[in-house]
Scaffold this motif. Structure first.
Motif, mmCIF file in Angstrom:
data_model
loop_
_atom_site.group_PDB
_atom_site.id
_atom_site.type_symbol
_atom_site.label_atom_id
_atom_site.label_comp_id
_atom_site.label_asym_id
_atom_site.label_seq_id
_atom_site.Cartn_x
_atom_site.Cartn_y
_atom_site.Cartn_z
ATOM 1 N N ILE A 147 0.863 -1.200 0.000
ATOM 2 C CA ILE A 147 0.000 0.000 0.000
ATOM 3 C C ILE A 147 0.891 1.238 0.000
ATOM 4 O O ILE A 147 1.782 1.366 0.836
ATOM 5 C CB ILE A 147 -0.916 -0.004 1.244
ATOM 6 C CG1 ILE A 147 -1.767 -1.274 1.268
ATOM 7 C CG2 ILE A 147 -1.803 1.243 1.263
ATOM 8 C CD1 ILE A 147 -2.603 -1.453 2.515
ATOM 9 N N SER A 148 0.652 2.128 -0.962
ATOM 10 C CA SER A 148 1.586 3.249 -1.133
ATOM 11 C C SER A 148 0.842 4.591 -1.178
ATOM 12 O O SER A 148 -0.362 4.642 -1.432
ATOM 13 C CB SER A 148 2.409 3.042 -2.404
ATOM 14 O OG SER A 148 1.557 2.918 -3.511
ATOM 15 N N LEU A 156 7.283 4.932 -5.323
ATOM 16 C CA LEU A 156 7.103 4.174 -4.078
ATOM 17 C C LEU A 156 6.299 2.896 -4.287
ATOM 18 O O LEU A 156 6.495 1.912 -3.575
ATOM 19 C CB LEU A 156 6.447 5.062 -3.010
ATOM 20 C CG LEU A 156 7.360 6.158 -2.463
ATOM 21 C CD1 LEU A 156 6.595 7.070 -1.500
ATOM 22 C CD2 LEU A 156 8.579 5.579 -1.763
ATOM 23 N N SER A 176 -2.405 5.068 -3.952
ATOM 24 C CA SER A 176 -3.334 6.047 -3.374
ATOM 25 C C SER A 176 -4.393 6.401 -4.401
ATOM 26 O O SER A 176 -4.102 6.555 -5.588
ATOM 27 C CB SER A 176 -2.583 7.306 -2.959
ATOM 28 O OG SER A 176 -3.524 8.315 -2.632
ATOM 29 N N GLY A 227 3.037 5.565 4.229
ATOM 30 C CA GLY A 227 1.985 6.565 4.337
ATOM 31 C C GLY A 227 2.078 7.286 5.663
ATOM 32 O O GLY A 227 3.143 7.309 6.301
ATOM 33 N N GLY A 228 0.966 7.836 6.101
ATOM 34 C CA GLY A 228 0.970 8.636 7.320
ATOM 35 C C GLY A 228 1.028 7.774 8.579
ATOM 36 O O GLY A 228 0.631 6.606 8.582
ATOM 37 N N GLU A 234 -3.299 2.389 12.558
ATOM 38 C CA GLU A 234 -4.523 1.624 12.298
ATOM 39 C C GLU A 234 -4.163 0.259 11.677
ATOM 40 O O GLU A 234 -4.722 -0.778 12.056
ATOM 41 C CB GLU A 234 -5.428 2.456 11.363
ATOM 42 C CG GLU A 234 -6.615 1.738 10.756
ATOM 43 C CD GLU A 234 -7.653 1.318 11.789
ATOM 44 O OE1 GLU A 234 -7.568 1.776 12.937
ATOM 45 O OE2 GLU A 234 -8.518 0.494 11.420
ATOM 46 N N ILE A 235 -3.216 0.283 10.750
ATOM 47 C CA ILE A 235 -2.802 -0.968 10.096
ATOM 48 C C ILE A 235 -2.178 -1.921 11.122
ATOM 49 O O ILE A 235 -2.483 -3.118 11.163
ATOM 50 C CB ILE A 235 -1.851 -0.649 8.924
ATOM 51 C CG1 ILE A 235 -2.659 -0.014 7.793
ATOM 52 C CG2 ILE A 235 -1.100 -1.893 8.442
ATOM 53 C CD1 ILE A 235 -1.831 0.483 6.631
ATOM 54 N N GLU A 249 6.528 2.415 6.719
ATOM 55 C CA GLU A 249 7.319 3.625 6.466
ATOM 56 C C GLU A 249 6.378 4.802 6.631
ATOM 57 O O GLU A 249 5.471 4.992 5.817
ATOM 58 C CB GLU A 249 7.882 3.612 5.034
ATOM 59 C CG GLU A 249 8.834 2.465 4.735
ATOM 60 C CD GLU A 249 10.132 2.576 5.497
ATOM 61 O OE1 GLU A 249 10.447 3.668 6.004
ATOM 62 O OE2 GLU A 249 10.824 1.553 5.616
ATOM 63 N N LEU A 439 12.696 10.090 10.837
ATOM 64 C CA LEU A 439 12.939 9.475 9.528
ATOM 65 C C LEU A 439 14.334 9.818 9.014
ATOM 66 O O LEU A 439 15.185 8.954 8.871
ATOM 67 C CB LEU A 439 11.855 9.913 8.540
ATOM 68 C CG LEU A 439 11.872 9.211 7.184
ATOM 69 C CD1 LEU A 439 11.852 7.702 7.338
ATOM 70 C CD2 LEU A 439 10.685 9.652 6.330
ATOM 71 N N SER A 483 8.221 7.226 12.984
ATOM 72 C CA SER A 483 8.416 7.220 11.521
ATOM 73 C C SER A 483 8.410 5.816 10.943
ATOM 74 O O SER A 483 8.561 5.664 9.720
ATOM 75 C CB SER A 483 9.714 7.940 11.148
ATOM 76 O OG SER A 483 9.564 9.320 11.327
HETATM 77 P P1 NDP Z 1 -2.055 7.959 4.035
HETATM 78 O O1 NDP Z 1 -1.608 7.261 5.259
HETATM 79 O O2 NDP Z 1 -3.298 8.765 4.104
HETATM 80 O O3 NDP Z 1 -2.279 6.934 2.835
HETATM 81 C C1 NDP Z 1 -1.286 6.035 2.396
HETATM 82 C C2 NDP Z 1 -1.967 4.875 1.703
HETATM 83 O O4 NDP Z 1 -2.741 4.150 2.653
HETATM 84 C C3 NDP Z 1 -2.933 5.310 0.613
HETATM 85 O O5 NDP Z 1 -2.897 4.357 -0.432
HETATM 86 C C4 NDP Z 1 -4.252 5.291 1.332
HETATM 87 O O6 NDP Z 1 -5.346 5.158 0.468
HETATM 88 C C5 NDP Z 1 -4.083 4.053 2.202
HETATM 89 N N1 NDP Z 1 -4.954 3.989 3.365
HETATM 90 C C6 NDP Z 1 -5.664 4.989 3.960
HETATM 91 N N2 NDP Z 1 -6.361 4.501 5.023
HETATM 92 C C7 NDP Z 1 -6.088 3.169 5.102
HETATM 93 C C8 NDP Z 1 -6.490 2.119 5.986
HETATM 94 N N3 NDP Z 1 -7.316 2.328 7.017
HETATM 95 N N4 NDP Z 1 -5.990 0.877 5.775
HETATM 96 C C9 NDP Z 1 -5.118 0.652 4.768
HETATM 97 N N5 NDP Z 1 -4.715 1.598 3.876
HETATM 98 C C10 NDP Z 1 -5.191 2.845 4.049
HETATM 99 O O7 NDP Z 1 -0.821 8.816 3.554
HETATM 100 P P2 NDP Z 1 -0.775 9.817 2.347
HETATM 101 O O8 NDP Z 1 -1.193 9.133 1.099
HETATM 102 O O9 NDP Z 1 -1.485 11.062 2.777
HETATM 103 O O10 NDP Z 1 0.799 10.090 2.225
HETATM 104 C C11 NDP Z 1 1.468 11.057 2.947
HETATM 105 C C12 NDP Z 1 2.153 10.445 4.152
HETATM 106 O O11 NDP Z 1 3.050 9.435 3.737
HETATM 107 C C13 NDP Z 1 2.991 11.461 4.893
HETATM 108 O O12 NDP Z 1 2.782 11.293 6.274
HETATM 109 C C14 NDP Z 1 4.414 11.078 4.528
HETATM 110 O O13 NDP Z 1 5.373 11.426 5.489
HETATM 111 C C15 NDP Z 1 4.297 9.598 4.404
HETATM 112 N N6 NDP Z 1 5.384 9.064 3.605
HETATM 113 C C16 NDP Z 1 6.357 8.327 4.226
HETATM 114 C C17 NDP Z 1 7.435 7.845 3.509
HETATM 115 C C18 NDP Z 1 8.503 7.015 4.174
HETATM 116 O O14 NDP Z 1 9.277 6.400 3.443
HETATM 117 N N7 NDP Z 1 8.570 6.948 5.486
HETATM 118 C C19 NDP Z 1 7.585 8.138 2.079
HETATM 119 C C20 NDP Z 1 6.498 8.904 1.532
HETATM 120 C C21 NDP Z 1 5.454 9.349 2.278
HETATM 121 P P3 NDP Z 1 -6.094 6.428 -0.167
HETATM 122 O O15 NDP Z 1 -5.113 7.525 -0.338
HETATM 123 O O16 NDP Z 1 -6.543 5.898 -1.470
HETATM 124 O O17 NDP Z 1 -7.186 6.764 0.754
#
Ligand code: NDP
Length: 507
Positions: A147-148, A156, A176, A227-228, A234-235, A249, A439, A483
């Motif tokens: 999941i990215s 990513l 995403s 992701g965030g 939650e995951i 990550e 990070l 992070s």
């Molecule tokens: P999110 O956490 O909102 O989403 C990341 C992915 O998870 C998306 O595909 C999203 O789907 C999916 N997702 C959302 N909710 C759930 C759930 N309950 N269960 C499973 N999957 C879910 O992050 P963003 O897309 O807003 O990305 C930005 C964040 O990513 C920032 O915090 C940034 O720092 C972090 N990041 C970290 C990196 C690292 O290497 N440490 C690199 C790049 C970014 P959808 O968007 O379709 O709702």
């Protein structure tokens, strides 16, 4: 209008719901394609396809896996320009960045893991005195979920998929929903490359519907997520009691520490880049800039001058430095943090506003390919002459805030940085380490002993000394504290997607 369909069992298929979500061009704020609004029924089908493909794929030789992945590499290279344009329109990033970084990096990810799989070796231990030999098998874990996020979409996405497939796993992946286009184009290239059906399955749609269904599915053995931090929590809450392997990550709030003895010109140019590349939407961007006091005023004046001169523009214009913010929701979040910084007493040195709509570079009409087309990638959508009334924010520099205020503690993930003076190493270490994240960090100094001292004490998974974003794919990548958990990159990722088994043979 183009329908972005799921890729399941080797075919492009409509979502079970028959429903589609809007996909926005962030430069215009207008809908330019539709995305499959999938749910647990589609995830279920994808897991079934991946499960069916696993026995054959996991027993395919490393050389055969390599050959297929390298066919995919050749197709991504063939379509590099189309993919770069698509990424730029879909995400809002300058096309120059997509051409130089995002798509070449997707190529590098597949190349690295296609070849790495041919060069892995397992250990054996000669148990002398016990007349036995132990050897380690590393077997693919099975069906895995990847999941990215939306900031570096194809970069990513492939960073996860490539090691998983190379290791012999089969994959259910979700990009995403904010930036699904290049993952969709990749699925068409997978069909063209002859990737066996079910080895990679891509399910589009919303995180809480599709992502959570992948995480909760009992037959998905490992989750690789970027992701965030809140989503990561939650995951982990769902996956940990099921004893799944987890690689998380997550977010960052990275310090950029500048000592007065640094190579000034190199530091300045790199700091502009590390602050505002990709509109600051890179998890590794340095958003808190600490400057040793003797250098502070000079740095402030030069930095603000260079940031003010950055060209905010149409992402498709090759001269653009700063493009559009990926979504309305993220635009609102960043603007709310600029308001917060002012409320906390910060002074805006440059930026701080929604940017005036830049001039259009002249768009490209989308050739409305039909949803079932499985040929090579199509050009991205942008109606020629469109008004760019989308989500642009001026690169923003703020001073006068303490290290522990919310603006300096919470992740903004946009074109916003703060600058702060410091006097001693210990003081700046306290500031740098005061956040929940860990990070990456950057240190600028010509004093190697100090650089090493700082690197050892900074609480982060990655430290750059006198550089930024210099990546070698063999190195471990990941964060500490909030992070993330686990490491990607190099052989770490191949290990993540395999399970170790010890075999002891009495001779
Ligand atoms: P999110 O956490 O909102 O989403 C990341 C992915 O998870 C998306 O595909 C999203 O789907 C999916 N997702 C959302 N909710 C759930 C759930 N309950 N269960 C499973 N999957 C879910 O992050 P963003 O897309 O807003 O990305 C930005 C964040 O990513 C920032 O915090 C940034 O720092 C972090 N990041 C970290 C990196 C690292 O290497 N440490 C690199 C790049 C970014 P959808 O968007 O379709 O709702």
């Amino acid at each position: 209008m183009l329908n972005i369909e799921n890729y399941i069992g080797g075919e492009l298929v409509r979502p079970a719901s028959g429903e589609y979500l809007d996909n926005f061009d962030p430069s215009t704020g207008e809908v330019y394609s539709l995305i499959a609004d999938s749910d647990d029924r589609d995830v279920h089908l994808a897991v079934e396809a991946a499960t069916a493909a696993f026995p054959a794929w996991s027993s395919t030789s490393a050389e055969a896996r390599h050959d297929i992945l390298m066919r995919l590499v050749a197709l991504i290279e063939r379509d590099l320009e189309t993919l770069a344009l698509a990424e730029s329109v879909d995400q809002g990033k300058p096309v120059s960045l997509a051409r130089a970084v995002d798509i070449p990096r997707a190529v590098a990810n597949f190349k690295f893991y296609a070849t790495a799989a041919m060069h892995t070796a397992n250990e054996s231990h000669d148990s002398i005195g016990q007349n036995a030999i132990n050897y380690t098998l590393r077997q693919p874990v099975g069906v895995v979920g990847c999941i990215s996020p939306w900031n570096l979409p194809l970069y990513l996405f492939t960073w996860k998929i490539a090691p998983a497939i190379a290791a012999g796993c089969t994959v259910v992946a979700k990009p995403s929903e904010v930036t699904p286009m290049t993952a969709y184009l990749l699925s068409r290239l997978c069909i063209e490359a002859g990737l066996p059906a079910g080895v990679l399955n891509i399910v589009h749609g919303l995180g809480p519907k599709v992502g959570s269904a992948i995480v909760a599915h009992k037959d998905v053995k490992a989750i690789s997520f970027t992701g965030g931090t809140k989503t990561g929590e939650e995951i982990a809450r769902v996956a940990a009691p099921m004893f799944k392997k987890l690689s998380l990550e997550l977010g960052g709030k990275n310090p950029n520490i500048i000592f007065a003895d640094c190579n000034y010109e190199e530091m300045l140019a790199t700091t502009v880049r590390s602050s505002f590349s990709n509109q600051g939407e890179i998890c590794l961007c340095g958003s808190r800039i600490f400057v040793e006091r003797p250098l502070y005023d000079r740095f402030k004046s030069d930095f603000v001058a260079q940031v003010s001169a950055l060209k905010i523009g149409d992402p498709l214009d090759p001269d653009t430095d700063v493009g559009a913010i990926a979504s309305q929701q993220h635009f609102d979040k960043i603007m709310s943090y600029i308001d917060l910084a002012k409320a906390e007493g910060g002074t805006i040195l440059t930026g701080g506003h929604k940017s005036e709509p830049p001039a259009s570079a002249g768009g490209r009409e989308h050739s409305a390919s039909d949803a079932d087309s499985q040929g090579s990638a199509e050009p991205p959508a942008r109606a020629g002459g469109s008004d760019l009334n989308g989500w642009f924010i001026e690169p923003t520099v703020i001073e006068g805030l303490p290290h522990d205020c919310r603006t300096n503690q919470e992740e903004i993930f946009g074109p916003v940085v703060t600058i702060m003076p410091f006097d001693t190493e210990n003081e700046v270490l306290t500031y740098a380490n005061s956040v929940r994240y860990g990070l990456s960090a950057t240190v600028w100094t010509e004093n190697l002993s100090r650089a090493h001292r700082m690197a050892a004490k900074l609480e982060s998974g990655i430290v750059w000394i006198n550089c930024w974003l210099l990546r070698d794919l063999r190195t471990p990548f990941g964060g500490v504290k909030d992070s993330g958990v686990g490491r990607e990159g190099g052989f770490e990722a191949l290990r993540f997607f395999t399970e170790e088994k010890n075999v002891c043979v009495k001779l």
